[in-house]
Design a protein around this motif. Sequence first.
Motif: not given
Length: 398
Positions: A21-23, A45-46, A53-57, A80-82
Amino acid sequence: MGEIRKLTKEEMEESLTLSQFAFQYELTEEQKAYFIRTKRPEQTYGYFEGETLESKMTVLSLTVMLGNVAYKMGGIAGVATYPEHRRKGLVRNLLKIGLKELDDQGVTLSYLFPFSIPFYRKYGWEIFCDEKKIVVASHELPKKITAVGWMKRESLQQTFHLHSIYDTYCQSYFGMLKRTEEWWDELTYNRKKLHLSVYYREDDSPTGYIIYEVKDRKMKISELIYTDEDSRGGLWNFIADHDSMIDQVELTLPSSDESTFLFANPKVKQELSPYFMARIVNVKLFLENYPFQAGTLSSLFVHVYDPFADWNNGIYQIVFHGDKHEVKKFDSKPDNGACQHPPKRGIQVNINMLTTMLMHYKRPMQLAKMGAIKGNNEELEEWEKRIGDEQPAFIDFF
């Protein structure tokens, strides 16, 4: 209040959904299965609000070569983050936790490909290499360049002999990735529809290769790797031999690559732009392993300011003993990167400028001229000698 934690295997598909979705890309079912099968959930990491899950790396465990020294490197990827959860400081918190864990693990360097250079500069990452995108019309390709070897078309499924070619090529640059078998396997998977041709010299030893596709009268080159002038000439001859099939060639090279100078008309379309960013995670450990060159002064001082990783704040003395050196750290309380009273010895620098300087992207005297670092000319000239002059480059992506 949400929590930051590492993902489980069962949450990898949710992570993949966020990435797509993000990319703005879409994987096939086969590609999704490959991703879930090969990726390690403990590297991601989320930020979760409840079960959502709202954001991750992701932080990849990699190795890069600085001169002849292998450095463990934490590769930041898949940040990425919604949209509805952006501007809440989620990524900042992820970066803070990820950086601290890298330091705890003794990893002294981090790379990332920035969606926004200003955003990551706030947290200490800085540009360390450029890439040069080249578009060459078929009639502009070089005529026959002297080369005594020969080309062989091979399968990308058998890349074991490419490893030594790539490793030799890396020795010409500063900061290149030390590719593992796992990394080669993923490259092979992602490029399985592309072609591979290998250059062999007269003694049948492979010294260069090209990974490419020819489609719609265009040759797109993913990798052009050579280890000497003979293999470079042979590869460009091979490219030129496609002139009846193509109208143009597109490829990306390290910024310092001068291949187009060999063309009859070097005035081809070239676009130079910043590529990857780097960040020193732990200054003391980084300096202790750094491949310093010969110089004149017996010691150097550097005053470092790092607002995002405060364990780096301090004054460092590098003491040289022949071809070896030791690093001593003294505490300080820098005020926005500048001392209230300028020190009698040493350069003053924030973590961004220290990183770009030691990664060879900008020279000490350049940075001083721009006002990005402070120091007297004698010490700046010594840093020029001690750092060396290899050109930075990175041709991979994550």
